[in-house]
Design a protein around this motif. Structure first.
Motif, PDB file in Angstrom:
ATOM      1  N   SER A  43     -31.931  -3.521 -19.312  1.00 12.16           N
ATOM      2  CA  SER A  43     -32.410  -2.680 -18.222  1.00 12.16           C
ATOM      3  C   SER A  43     -32.733  -3.603 -17.059  1.00 12.16           C
ATOM      4  O   SER A  43     -33.575  -4.504 -17.182  1.00 12.16           O
ATOM      5  CB  SER A  43     -33.658  -1.899 -18.645  1.00 12.16           C
ATOM      6  N   SER A  95     -34.110  -2.878 -14.133  1.00  9.39           N
ATOM      7  CA  SER A  95     -35.434  -2.646 -13.550  1.00  9.39           C
ATOM      8  C   SER A  95     -36.533  -3.229 -14.425  1.00  9.39           C
ATOM      9  O   SER A  95     -37.486  -3.834 -13.933  1.00  9.39           O
ATOM     10  CB  SER A  95     -35.662  -1.146 -13.351  1.00  9.39           C
ATOM     11  N   HIS A  96     -36.389  -3.040 -15.761  1.00  5.51           N
ATOM     12  CA  HIS A  96     -37.406  -3.537 -16.685  1.00  5.51           C
ATOM     13  C   HIS A  96     -37.190  -5.007 -17.054  1.00  5.51           C
ATOM     14  O   HIS A  96     -38.073  -5.640 -17.638  1.00  5.51           O
ATOM     15  CB  HIS A  96     -37.413  -2.709 -17.973  1.00  5.51           C
ATOM     16  N   GLN A  97     -36.002  -5.530 -16.763  1.00  6.16           N
ATOM     17  CA  GLN A  97     -35.650  -6.909 -17.061  1.00  6.16           C
ATOM     18  C   GLN A  97     -35.846  -7.240 -18.544  1.00  6.16           C
ATOM     19  O   GLN A  97     -36.419  -8.269 -18.915  1.00  6.16           O
ATOM     20  CB  GLN A  97     -36.475  -7.862 -16.182  1.00  6.16           C
ATOM     21  N   LYS A  98     -35.349  -6.356 -19.407  1.00  5.53           N
ATOM     22  CA  LYS A  98     -35.493  -6.592 -20.847  1.00  5.53           C
ATOM     23  C   LYS A  98     -34.330  -5.948 -21.596  1.00  5.53           C
ATOM     24  O   LYS A  98     -33.625  -5.078 -21.079  1.00  5.53           O
ATOM     25  CB  LYS A  98     -36.812  -6.027 -21.358  1.00  5.53           C
ATOM     26  N   ARG A 148     -34.065 -12.809 -18.834  1.00  6.96           N
ATOM     27  CA  ARG A 148     -35.068 -12.165 -17.980  1.00  6.96           C
ATOM     28  C   ARG A 148     -35.219 -12.921 -16.656  1.00  6.96           C
ATOM     29  O   ARG A 148     -35.296 -12.323 -15.585  1.00  6.96           O
ATOM     30  CB  ARG A 148     -36.407 -12.112 -18.708  1.00  6.96           C
TER      31      ARG A 148
END
Length: 777
Positions: free
Chosen positions: A395, A397-400, A615
């Motif tokens: 993701s 936006s979530h960087q995961k 990340r």
């Protein structure tokens, strides 16, 4: 002594089969004859009523008739020869008793009894199934008759006549009738058996032929116990045609005979062995798949030891285990498919059927073993193993990590990978659907321990598999069996033939009922289109990797942002595949893509990759975009600001009453100016446009819409935005101009004249490569 004993057992078996066959033939004849005798008995009773003299009551004399009738009705239900004989004995004695009751009190009883004493044994003689029945039945009948005759008054002449009819005519005639008919029936049975054997036997090898094999197999499958296991082995002699062509049919026939003997030596009496046709043989083995594979391997080795003039024979084998409810032809067809795979993969080998997903999962569990401390799960397929590789999805936006796509790989015994062109190559012996279903079991078996608790598992699925009847229920059961929930599994429909959009739409509803999420793979390639998306309504759309590199033809601007925006408006999340460079990752972030996948973020591997290093990479992409946004805005504003200034000046001149051509003269000289125009309050053009250096007339394909004076433009953003901000020169995003057929942008200004409000503007050619675009676009 042993051979004599064996011959006696064979003769006894033959007699038993003959007597049982005779029972089938004799039932209708005996039923008809005995029913006729009941009618004759009733006629006899009726005739007795016309004779004077004391007689027993009619009810006594008729009492035998219903009992005789019951015995007649019992004949069709008789299943053993002994019961049949017992009914015959009881019937004849009861008939004799009825005769004695009816002639009681007549003057000359022998005149009534003698014809019956002669006729009954003669008529009954052909009906006795065996000589033992004949002797027992006849002896008891005559013994009872003699006991009755002792009490009947008679003269010397009557004694002579009686014994002449009984001893000289009745007894010999009944013996001749019985043994003659018995011999006829036996010869007919032997001939029938011989013909049946010839019809069921292959004359060259002595094995069952195809017809007999199928018939016997059907019977065995119908009568097998619920927990019994049966497998079919199909084998074909390799390169048999060359044997006949090079060395003659005599050599070929001898090879077939030797193979048949090998099959008989390695199988048991409980197995069915047949020459199906040509050089093909089949074995029905009362054992599961593992045992049948072991037998097939022994047979393969034994056949490989048979010499032929140019070397040794070899054979290819296909093995399949019977599944509850299927008939023999389906079982043989699956074994034949396995045989084809053995042929196509090099001959002289044994191939098992492709397992169903549930069976594949069970095989994986059984095959799990420890190698260097790690649990390895894989399934045998062709001459290699199926294994799983996992590629992460992030993701942005979530960087995961949010999930892993399971990718099928083939692995040789030495650990080297099978090339994808070999693993997925079209092959007449390769069932693509079976490979697809087996891959699901392999991936689920491997992911159950390695998949992080909060991650999705993306499973690729062919359209043909996706729409297969009952597969939604079956896949849900397998997912739960490995300890996962369908909500954590995303079914990724591959770009492939195998199902209409309507079928996939209906199937998607079934999968959603179980909790699965649906994704469409490779949108923008092949058959993928918007209609397919809107009908299937996937939760996630995976864009083809080429779309991230696609640009508009003239401006070289990426089309990804607009495409992502369209899919978001349709309520679908977006995954972009093939992210291989930092620039592509930056573009994905800038385009508002939800999830990304590619070599830059993680390569497919047997172990699920940790996310820490990625990340930072994604976060850096966000920083680059944030830093570049201000620079991009400055470049764009610097490029369009002169046009805003000139437009404001032209608007002042127009308000002062300067003619249109003179007011726009300065603005129309700018390099990128296509035309200057005035729109009324309804968006229609007032007067003519003032053309600039960028105006061209060669766009002939757009000639029907090239005249802007024919149109109404109040629906365009550049008109609406200007009206919302009167007195402020606003700049639009680039758009495709109908008038010029090129990417353009407009600078517009709402101006209040004496009697009405108008919008003045200039259209700019923005098709040249390298021009800055709005940072927020």
């Amino acid at each position: 002594m042993l051979s004599t004993s064996t011959k006696q057992q064979a003769d006894a078996g033959l007699r038993e089969r003959f007597h049982r066959r005779s029972l089938e033939h004799q039932r209708p004849l005996s039923t008809a004859m005995m029913a006729f005798t009941v009618v004759a008995f009733l006629c006899f009773v009726g005739a007795r009523n016309f004779v004077g003299g004391p007689a027993l009551p009619l009810s006594y004399r008729l009492a035998c008739a219903p009992v005789l009738g019951l015995l007649v009705l019992a004949i069709p239900r008789t299943n053993t020869t002994s019961a049949f004989g017992a009914i015959g004995v009881a019937y004849s004695l009861l008939l004799l008793a009825g005769l004695a009751l009816n002639i009681s009190g007549v003057d000359q009883p022998l005149l009534w009894a003698l014809p019956a004493l002669v006729a009954i044994p003669i008529c009954a003689a052909p009906l006795w199934l065996t000589p033992a029945h004949f002797w027992v039945g006849s002896t008891l009948f005559y013994a009872a008759a003699l006991a009755w005759l002792v009490g009947v008054p008679r003269t010397h002449d009557l004694d002579i006549v009686t014994w002449m009819w009984i001893a000289a005519i009745g007894m010999p005639a009944s013996a001749v009738f019985h043994f003659g008919f018995y011999r006829f029936r036996r010869n007919h049975f032997l001939l029938e058996s011989q013909l049946a054997k010839l019809a069921a036997t292959d004359p060259l090898t002595g094995l069952q032929n195809r017809r007999a094999f199928v018939k016997q197999a059907e019977h065995r499958l119908e009568t097998m116990a619920p927990d019994a296991r049966v497998s079919a082995i199909f084998l074909d002699i390799d390169s048999f045609k060359s044997l006949n062509d090079r060395f003659g049919h005599v050599v070929g026939d001898h090879a077939l005979y030797q193979v048949a003997q090998t099959l008989m030596e390695h199988t048991t009496a409980q197995d069915s062995v047949s020459r199906i046709g040509g050089e093909e043989f089949a074995v029905l083995r009362h054992e599961g798949l593992v045992g049948a594979l072991a037998l097939a391997e022994r047979l393969r080795g034994a056949i490989a030891a048979i010499e032929r003039p140019d070397g040794y024979l070899s054979a290819s084998f296909g093995v399949a285990e019977h599944r509850r409810g299927e008939n023999i032809m389906v079982l043989l067809d699956r074994a034949d498919q396995a045989l084809l795979r053995a042929k196509h993969s090099g001959r002289n080998r044994v191939c098992a059927e492709h397992a169903l997903p549930g069976e594949a999962l069970q095989l994986l569990s059984e095959a799990a073993r420890t190698e260097g401390g790690a649990v390895v799960r894989r399934q045998r397929w062709e001459n290699y193993y199926l294994i799983s590789h996992f590629q992460p999805l992030y993701s942005l936006s979530h960087q995961k990590q949010v999930g892993f796509e399971a990718l099928l790989r083939g692995e040789h015994d030495d650990g080297t990978l099978v090339p994808p062109v070999v693993l997925f190559a079209p092959n007449p012996g390769n069932d693509e659907g079976a490979l697809d279903r087996a891959s699901h079991a392999v991936h689920l078996g491997n992911a159950r321990e390695a998949l992080p608790a909060s991650a999705w598992l993306f499973l690729n699925i062919l359209p043909a598999t996706f729409i297969a009847e009952g597969y939604a229920d079956q896949l849900a059961a397998i997912v739960r069996a490995v300890g996962l929930e369908p909500e954590r599994v995303i079914l990724e429909i591959l770009e492939s033939h195998g199902g209409s959009v309507d079928e996939m739409s209906r199937a998607a509803a079934l999968y959603r009922e179980h909790g699965f999420l649906i994704a469409v793979d490779d949108f923008g390639a092949g058959q993928s289109n918007l209609d397919r998306l809107f009908r299937i309504r996937p939760d996630i759309v995976k864009l083809d990797g080429e779309l991230i590199r696609a640009t508009s033809p003239r401006t070289e601007q990426p089309i990804l942002p607009k495409l992502v925006s369209l899919l978001h408006l349709a309520g679908m999340l977006v995954v972009v595949e093939g992210v291989e460079t930092t620039e592509e990752l930056i573009l994905a972030v800038e385009s508002n893509v939800d999830f990304a996948q590619g070599y830059l973020l993680g390569r497919p591997a047997a172990e699920m990759a940790p996310p820490e290093s990625v990340r930072r990479r994604i976060d850096d992409a966000f920083d680059v975009i944030a830093q570049g946004r201000a620079h991009q805005h400055a470049l764009f504003e610097g490029e369009v600001e002169p046009y805003r200034v000139a437009l404001n000046s032209a608007a002042d001149d127009l308000r002062a009453g300067v003619a249109m051509d003179d007011a726009f003269a300065s603005l129309a000289m700018f390099e990128r100016c296509v035309s200057c125009f005035i729109l009324d309050d309804s968006g229609r053009q007032i007067g003519h446009e003032v053309r600039g250096p960028a105006w061209r007339s060669e766009a002939t394909s757009l000639h029907p819409v090239a005249n802007p004076r024919d149109a109404r433009w109040d629906h365009r953003p550049y008109f609406r935005n200007a009206v919302l901000l009167p007195g402020v020169a606003v700049t639009s995003n680039p758009y495709l101009s109908l008038a010029s057929g090129r990417p353009c942008l407009a600078v517009t200004l709402a101006v209040q004249f004496a009697h009405e409000r108008s919008v003045v503007g200039v259209e700019l050619d923005w098709s040249s490569a390298g021009l800055p675009w709005p940072a927020g676009d």
